[in-house]
Motif scaffolding. Sequence first.
Motif, mmCIF file in Angstrom:
data_model
loop_
_atom_site.group_PDB
_atom_site.id
_atom_site.type_symbol
_atom_site.label_atom_id
_atom_site.label_comp_id
_atom_site.label_asym_id
_atom_site.label_seq_id
_atom_site.Cartn_x
_atom_site.Cartn_y
_atom_site.Cartn_z
ATOM 1 N N GLY A 1 0.785 -1.226 0.000
ATOM 2 C CA GLY A 1 0.000 0.000 0.000
ATOM 3 C C GLY A 1 0.815 1.273 0.000
ATOM 4 O O GLY A 1 0.342 2.314 0.496
ATOM 5 N N LEU A 2 2.028 1.236 -0.545
ATOM 6 C CA LEU A 2 2.837 2.452 -0.619
ATOM 7 C C LEU A 2 2.143 3.510 -1.478
ATOM 8 O O LEU A 2 1.671 3.205 -2.573
ATOM 9 C CB LEU A 2 4.204 2.142 -1.229
ATOM 10 N N PRO A 3 2.100 4.755 -1.023
ATOM 11 C CA PRO A 3 1.496 5.804 -1.846
ATOM 12 C C PRO A 3 2.304 6.096 -3.097
ATOM 13 O O PRO A 3 1.756 6.507 -4.117
ATOM 14 C CB PRO A 3 1.466 7.019 -0.908
ATOM 15 N N ALA A 4 3.621 5.907 -3.021
ATOM 16 C CA ALA A 4 4.504 6.111 -4.174
ATOM 17 C C ALA A 4 5.779 5.316 -3.928
ATOM 18 O O ALA A 4 6.232 5.203 -2.787
ATOM 19 C CB ALA A 4 4.836 7.596 -4.349
ATOM 20 N N PRO A 5 6.374 4.727 -4.982
ATOM 21 C CA PRO A 5 7.618 3.977 -4.797
ATOM 22 C C PRO A 5 8.757 4.901 -4.395
ATOM 23 O O PRO A 5 8.925 5.975 -4.966
ATOM 24 C CB PRO A 5 7.864 3.348 -6.174
ATOM 25 N N LYS A 6 9.509 4.499 -3.394
ATOM 26 C CA LYS A 6 10.658 5.275 -2.924
ATOM 27 C C LYS A 6 11.828 4.331 -2.675
ATOM 28 O O LYS A 6 11.635 3.190 -2.260
ATOM 29 C CB LYS A 6 10.334 6.007 -1.612
ATOM 30 N N THR A 7 13.040 4.830 -2.909
ATOM 31 C CA THR A 7 14.245 4.067 -2.610
ATOM 32 C C THR A 7 15.223 4.980 -1.875
ATOM 33 O O THR A 7 14.987 6.190 -1.718
ATOM 34 C CB THR A 7 14.913 3.533 -3.885
ATOM 35 N N PHE A 8 16.332 4.393 -1.444
ATOM 36 C CA PHE A 8 17.376 5.180 -0.807
ATOM 37 C C PHE A 8 18.379 5.729 -1.821
ATOM 38 O O PHE A 8 19.347 6.379 -1.436
ATOM 39 C CB PHE A 8 18.096 4.347 0.250
ATOM 40 N N GLY A 9 18.168 5.468 -3.088
ATOM 41 C CA GLY A 9 19.040 6.026 -4.108
ATOM 42 C C GLY A 9 18.922 7.544 -4.120
ATOM 43 O O GLY A 9 17.849 8.082 -4.365
ATOM 44 N N GLY A 10 20.013 8.229 -3.852
ATOM 45 C CA GLY A 10 20.004 9.688 -3.829
ATOM 46 C C GLY A 10 19.344 10.294 -2.607
ATOM 47 O O GLY A 10 19.104 11.512 -2.574
ATOM 48 N N TYR A 11 19.039 9.476 -1.604
ATOM 49 C CA TYR A 11 18.369 9.994 -0.404
ATOM 50 C C TYR A 11 19.265 11.010 0.313
ATOM 51 O O TYR A 11 20.467 10.804 0.482
ATOM 52 C CB TYR A 11 18.028 8.846 0.542
ATOM 53 N N ASP A 12 18.680 12.114 0.753
ATOM 54 C CA ASP A 12 19.402 13.175 1.458
ATOM 55 C C ASP A 12 19.411 12.874 2.959
ATOM 56 O O ASP A 12 18.388 12.997 3.629
ATOM 57 C CB ASP A 12 18.734 14.525 1.183
ATOM 58 N N TRP A 13 20.564 12.467 3.464
ATOM 59 C CA TRP A 13 20.697 12.098 4.867
ATOM 60 C C TRP A 13 21.048 13.287 5.758
ATOM 61 O O TRP A 13 21.221 13.113 6.978
ATOM 62 C CB TRP A 13 21.767 11.020 5.034
ATOM 63 N N SER A 14 21.160 14.486 5.194
ATOM 64 C CA SER A 14 21.683 15.622 5.952
ATOM 65 C C SER A 14 20.787 16.020 7.123
ATOM 66 O O SER A 14 21.270 16.583 8.112
ATOM 67 C CB SER A 14 21.900 16.822 5.027
ATOM 68 N N ALA A 15 19.488 15.747 7.021
ATOM 69 C CA ALA A 15 18.566 16.129 8.101
ATOM 70 C C ALA A 15 18.410 15.037 9.154
ATOM 71 O O ALA A 15 17.736 15.243 10.164
ATOM 72 C CB ALA A 15 17.197 16.478 7.521
ATOM 73 N N VAL A 16 19.040 13.886 8.925
ATOM 74 C CA VAL A 16 18.800 12.702 9.760
ATOM 75 C C VAL A 16 19.853 12.591 10.852
ATOM 76 O O VAL A 16 21.053 12.664 10.585
ATOM 77 C CB VAL A 16 18.810 11.427 8.906
ATOM 78 N N SER B 1 8.946 4.761 3.552
ATOM 79 C CA SER B 1 8.538 4.119 2.299
ATOM 80 C C SER B 1 9.672 3.296 1.703
ATOM 81 O O SER B 1 9.454 2.180 1.204
ATOM 82 C CB SER B 1 8.092 5.184 1.291
ATOM 83 N N ALA B 2 10.887 3.837 1.750
ATOM 84 C CA ALA B 2 12.040 3.113 1.200
ATOM 85 C C ALA B 2 12.325 1.846 1.993
ATOM 86 O O ALA B 2 12.745 0.829 1.420
ATOM 87 C CB ALA B 2 13.269 4.023 1.183
ATOM 88 N N LEU B 3 12.099 1.875 3.298
ATOM 89 C CA LEU B 3 12.267 0.662 4.107
ATOM 90 C C LEU B 3 11.248 -0.402 3.696
ATOM 91 O O LEU B 3 11.577 -1.595 3.616
ATOM 92 C CB LEU B 3 12.127 0.995 5.591
ATOM 93 N N CYS B 4 10.017 0.031 3.417
ATOM 94 C CA CYS B 4 9.005 -0.913 2.928
ATOM 95 C C CYS B 4 9.418 -1.506 1.586
ATOM 96 O O CYS B 4 9.266 -2.713 1.348
ATOM 97 C CB CYS B 4 7.658 -0.208 2.788
ATOM 98 N N GLN B 5 9.918 -0.654 0.703
ATOM 99 C CA GLN B 5 10.363 -1.122 -0.608
ATOM 100 C C GLN B 5 11.471 -2.163 -0.461
ATOM 101 O O GLN B 5 11.460 -3.202 -1.133
ATOM 102 C CB GLN B 5 10.861 0.059 -1.432
ATOM 103 N N LEU B 6 12.433 -1.886 0.425
ATOM 104 C CA LEU B 6 13.519 -2.841 0.661
ATOM 105 C C LEU B 6 12.974 -4.174 1.169
ATOM 106 O O LEU B 6 13.416 -5.236 0.736
ATOM 107 C CB LEU B 6 14.504 -2.271 1.692
ATOM 108 N N ALA B 7 12.041 -4.101 2.117
ATOM 109 C CA ALA B 7 11.474 -5.335 2.668
ATOM 110 C C ALA B 7 10.798 -6.160 1.578
ATOM 111 O O ALA B 7 11.011 -7.380 1.475
ATOM 112 C CB ALA B 7 10.491 -5.005 3.783
#
Length: 247
Positions: free
Chosen positions: A64-79, A117-123
């Motif tokens: 049920g993901l609203p949109a496909p997401k991955t960690f490719g290019g993910y911005d970790w600067s705020a994390v 969402s990216a964690l769901c995609q990975l799973a």
Amino acid sequence: MPASSELARRVAEAGRRCSLTTSVLSEWATAGSPKQVEYLASYLEAEAASRDASKRASLLRRCGLPAPKTFGGYDWSAVSLPEGLGRDDLLSLSFLDRREDLVLMGDVGTGKTHMASALCQLACDRRLEARFFTASSLVMRLRRAREDGRLDREMSQIARARLLVIDELGFLPLDADGARLVFQVFADAYERQSVVITTNLEFSRWGGVFGDDQMAAAVIDRVVHHGRLVQFRGESYRVRHALMQEG
């Protein structure tokens, strides 16, 4: 000339992925010529790959993901990751094996939903069941199930997921009935599933979400027992990249 041990290994491994009998695989992996066994191995590998792809597609549909997401290019600067939880733990999904929960807490637009969402995609890519809900959509789904007389079945289906995401907790307050339904999901998941929650509210304000300080405290108690807090700080990605800018 008997087939090589490497060919026999390929046949056995692909056959196991297709749920075929080990004894029969062992016999056929050594009975033919190398070319025959090579053909058999290639066929079984293609069959296994096809089944894997179908399984992943089915899991993604159910997720049920609203949109496909991955960690490719993910911005970790705020994390800001807590001690003992690194990127490798997230990307390897090792926290699922430990049934740990994650609370992704912080500013709006800093990547919380994207990460969940990216964690769901990975799973799903790794053939693990995951489910994604916003808090409000979860309440609506459970209410419909109850009205249809299938609430227990719906709860059971949610409980089968290795990873359960509840997105946007706190964006909208829950009424008393909705709060009880969401609490039941948390209670059922405790020490059985990994729950990932995204929220813009610190724990001290969860009482306003559930409309009951005691219920909020019970949820928090379960989440923090085997959970980790991932904090997000920074300017909204959507604001930074908005087409509409002040002149």
